[in-house]
Design an enzyme around this catalytic site. Structure first.
Site, mmCIF file in Angstrom:
data_model
loop_
_atom_site.group_PDB
_atom_site.id
_atom_site.type_symbol
_atom_site.label_atom_id
_atom_site.label_comp_id
_atom_site.label_asym_id
_atom_site.label_seq_id
_atom_site.Cartn_x
_atom_site.Cartn_y
_atom_site.Cartn_z
ATOM 1 N N LYS A 1 0.805 -1.234 0.000
ATOM 2 C CA LYS A 1 0.000 0.000 0.000
ATOM 3 C C LYS A 1 0.838 1.284 0.000
ATOM 4 O O LYS A 1 0.354 2.356 0.364
ATOM 5 C CB LYS A 1 -0.990 0.056 1.193
ATOM 6 C CG LYS A 1 -1.924 -1.108 1.313
ATOM 7 C CD LYS A 1 -2.561 -1.581 0.042
ATOM 8 C CE LYS A 1 -3.541 -0.661 -0.593
ATOM 9 N NZ LYS A 1 -4.048 -1.237 -1.884
ATOM 10 N N ARG B 1 5.566 4.561 2.881
ATOM 11 C CA ARG B 1 4.577 5.644 2.952
ATOM 12 C C ARG B 1 4.324 5.957 4.423
ATOM 13 O O ARG B 1 4.549 5.094 5.281
ATOM 14 C CB ARG B 1 3.314 5.100 2.295
ATOM 15 C CG ARG B 1 2.118 5.999 2.295
ATOM 16 C CD ARG B 1 0.971 5.240 1.643
ATOM 17 N NE ARG B 1 -0.153 6.080 1.381
ATOM 18 C CZ ARG B 1 -1.285 5.622 0.849
ATOM 19 N NH1 ARG B 1 -1.400 4.351 0.502
ATOM 20 N NH2 ARG B 1 -2.295 6.446 0.648
ATOM 21 N N SER C 1 -5.030 2.736 4.332
ATOM 22 C CA SER C 1 -5.120 2.169 2.988
ATOM 23 C C SER C 1 -5.249 0.642 3.053
ATOM 24 O O SER C 1 -6.063 0.034 2.344
ATOM 25 C CB SER C 1 -3.867 2.565 2.207
ATOM 26 O OG SER C 1 -3.884 1.999 0.932
ATOM 27 N N TYR D 1 -0.941 10.666 -11.071
ATOM 28 C CA TYR D 1 -0.310 10.657 -12.389
ATOM 29 C C TYR D 1 -0.656 9.360 -13.127
ATOM 30 O O TYR D 1 -0.855 8.309 -12.497
ATOM 31 C CB TYR D 1 1.204 10.774 -12.259
ATOM 32 C CG TYR D 1 1.661 12.206 -12.078
ATOM 33 C CD1 TYR D 1 2.060 12.965 -13.172
ATOM 34 C CD2 TYR D 1 1.635 12.801 -10.819
ATOM 35 C CE1 TYR D 1 2.455 14.282 -13.008
ATOM 36 C CE2 TYR D 1 2.020 14.116 -10.658
ATOM 37 C CZ TYR D 1 2.427 14.846 -11.753
ATOM 38 O OH TYR D 1 2.805 16.152 -11.600
ATOM 39 N N GLY E 1 -5.521 4.327 -5.285
ATOM 40 C CA GLY E 1 -5.923 5.727 -5.171
ATOM 41 C C GLY E 1 -7.355 5.872 -4.680
ATOM 42 O O GLY E 1 -8.092 6.744 -5.137
ATOM 43 N N ARG E 2 -7.757 5.019 -3.756
ATOM 44 C CA ARG E 2 -9.105 5.120 -3.180
ATOM 45 C C ARG E 2 -9.196 6.342 -2.258
ATOM 46 O O ARG E 2 -8.203 6.737 -1.648
ATOM 47 C CB ARG E 2 -9.412 3.889 -2.325
ATOM 48 C CG ARG E 2 -9.495 2.608 -3.091
ATOM 49 C CD ARG E 2 -9.956 1.504 -2.147
ATOM 50 N NE ARG E 2 -10.095 0.250 -2.854
ATOM 51 C CZ ARG E 2 -9.261 -0.773 -2.718
ATOM 52 N NH1 ARG E 2 -8.232 -0.679 -1.908
ATOM 53 N NH2 ARG E 2 -9.452 -1.880 -3.391
ATOM 54 N N THR E 3 -10.418 6.886 -2.123
ATOM 55 C CA THR E 3 -10.610 7.980 -1.174
ATOM 56 C C THR E 3 -10.621 7.385 0.234
ATOM 57 O O THR E 3 -11.375 6.450 0.509
ATOM 58 C CB THR E 3 -11.965 8.677 -1.451
ATOM 59 O OG1 THR E 3 -11.974 9.006 -2.829
ATOM 60 C CG2 THR E 3 -12.139 9.922 -0.608
HETATM 61 N N1 LIG Z 1 -0.134 6.925 -10.146
HETATM 62 C C1 LIG Z 1 -0.821 6.349 -9.151
HETATM 63 N N2 LIG Z 1 -2.104 5.953 -9.326
HETATM 64 C C2 LIG Z 1 -2.796 5.373 -8.292
HETATM 65 N N3 LIG Z 1 -2.270 5.133 -7.071
HETATM 66 C C3 LIG Z 1 -0.997 5.504 -6.856
HETATM 67 C C4 LIG Z 1 -0.222 6.120 -7.874
HETATM 68 N N4 LIG Z 1 1.014 6.377 -7.379
HETATM 69 C C5 LIG Z 1 1.008 5.960 -6.107
HETATM 70 N N5 LIG Z 1 -0.201 5.416 -5.793
HETATM 71 C C6 LIG Z 1 -0.516 4.890 -4.473
HETATM 72 O O1 LIG Z 1 -0.397 3.482 -4.491
HETATM 73 C C7 LIG Z 1 -1.141 3.018 -3.373
HETATM 74 C C8 LIG Z 1 -1.331 1.522 -3.458
HETATM 75 O O2 LIG Z 1 -0.083 0.951 -3.134
HETATM 76 P P1 LIG Z 1 0.391 -0.465 -3.654
HETATM 77 O O3 LIG Z 1 0.409 -0.473 -5.126
HETATM 78 O O4 LIG Z 1 1.664 -0.743 -2.960
HETATM 79 O O5 LIG Z 1 -0.761 -1.405 -3.131
HETATM 80 S S1 LIG Z 1 -0.717 -2.994 -3.105
HETATM 81 O O6 LIG Z 1 0.031 -3.353 -1.910
HETATM 82 O O7 LIG Z 1 -0.069 -3.474 -4.333
HETATM 83 O O8 LIG Z 1 -2.130 -3.391 -3.010
HETATM 84 C C9 LIG Z 1 -2.422 3.829 -3.438
HETATM 85 O O9 LIG Z 1 -2.956 3.854 -2.146
HETATM 86 P P2 LIG Z 1 -4.435 4.360 -1.826
HETATM 87 O O10 LIG Z 1 -4.457 5.806 -2.198
HETATM 88 O O11 LIG Z 1 -4.588 4.177 -0.367
HETATM 89 O O12 LIG Z 1 -5.360 3.522 -2.634
HETATM 90 C C10 LIG Z 1 -1.936 5.179 -3.972
HETATM 91 O O13 LIG Z 1 -1.828 6.147 -2.973
#
Ligand SMILES: Nc1ncnc2c1ncn2[C@@H]1O[C@H](COP(=O)(O)OS(=O)(=O)O)[C@@H](OP(=O)(O)O)[C@H]1O
Length: 277
Positions: A14, A97, A105, A218, A236-238
């Site tokens: 996450k 993070r 998350s 991005y 990228g969930r809220t």
């Molecule tokens: N470009 C872009 N688009 C969407 N999301 C982005 C991006 N870059 C970083 N992130 C952040 O990635 C978070 C999810 O992390 P992971 O990919 O490590 O999650 S997982 O462990 O593979 O499920 C996710 O966490 P949440 O916002 O909590 O959903 C994002 O904050």
């Protein structure tokens, strides 16, 4: 040929690992093994063979990078047993993070995705699920109002402890710690850091990453790779609003660990703000 990896991305869950691995896979000098699982229940020789088979075909000039989703999981012990059989001087990349945001998350992810009915993720649900309660607040605090540090969603954020075995196994100069908070706001500088760390040619350009207002993140726009664009809906969930009371408890809980990590690795306060709070 298929080759064993010389670089491991060890998480943390996450923190942006999926986006980082997808963006690194765009680099022509990288052959990426996405989430290659290390089989925990087999003898070492078989594990090594299976792991080798999971690797992508790589050109001689390419670096094989494996994302290893086991920074905290049960397979980490097997990972250290496998390490002597990997190419010499392996490199480790870890993206971290703010542990409080990471926990929220992770909680959202587990509650939304890992329902007991989906058998593939049943074990994770049960490990945490017996304890997961209706709200984040109820989950992370015990009846006495203390942070429940027996939960994985809390323990995963104690980075200074979780990384210790890796620090012992890999030379310090071969560990790169990246900020997931900074990467998600501006991916290019982080990708350039990785290029430098892996001694790759400069590939990433400003216009390869475009901010998407709707997603609030991005998305990649590399002409030769239209298959990689925005991340899925699961990224990228809220996040829900968390009460200040619980946020303060969590910040207090993580403070000493964060400070230790920041000092030990001389992390930049601008990128790792949470190591200063
Ligand atoms: N470009 C872009 N688009 C969407 N999301 C982005 C991006 N870059 C970083 N992130 C952040 O990635 C978070 C999810 O992390 P992971 O990919 O490590 O999650 S997982 O462990 O593979 O499920 C996710 O966490 P949440 O916002 O909590 O959903 C994002 O904050």
């Amino acid at each position: 040929m298929k080759r064993l990896p010389s670089v491991f991305i060890i998480g943390v869950k996450k923190s942006g690992t999926t986006t980082l691995t997808k963006y690194l896979d765009l680099h022509q000098q990288i052959a990426m093994a996405f989430k290659a699982q290390i089989m925990n229940n087999l003898p070492l020789g078989n594990v090594l063979h299976k792991y080798h088979m999971m690797m992508p075909y790589a050109e001689p000039a390419q670096v094989v990078v494996a994302s290893f989703p086991g920074y905290y999981g049960r397979t980490r012990h097997k990972f250290f047993k496998l390490l002597p059989f990997m190419p010499k001087n392996p490199k480790v990349i870890v993206i971290l993070r703010d542990p409080v945001a990471r926990a929220v998350s992770d909680y959202l992810h587990i509650t939304l995705m890992h329902k007991p009915s989906t058998s593939s993720n049943r074990s994770e649900w049960y490990r945490e699920g017996n304890i997961l309660r209706s709200t984040f607040e109820e989950t992370v605090l015990t009846h006495n109002g203390k942070v429940n540090d027996t939960l994985d969603i809390i323990r995963l954020g104690i980075y200074s402890e979780g990384l210790q075995d890796f620090i012992n196994a890999v030379s310090r100069k071969n560990i790169l710690i990246l900020s997931g908070d900074y990467f998600s706001k501006n991916p290019l500088p982080t990708l350039r850091k990785v290029e430098k760390f892996l001694e790759l040619k400069s590939f990433y350009k400003e216009d390869y990453f475009q901010y998407n207002e709707e997603k609030g993140f991005y998305c990649a726009a590399v002409p030769s790779r239209p298959d990689v664009s925005c991340m899925s809906e699961q990224k990228g969930r809220t996040h829900p609003n968390i009460s200040n009371f619980v946020l303060t408890k969590l910040r207090d809980f993580y403070r000493s660990y964060n400070l230790r990590l920041g000092k030990e690795f001389e992390l930049s306060p601008a990128e790792f703000e949470w190591t200063q709070q």
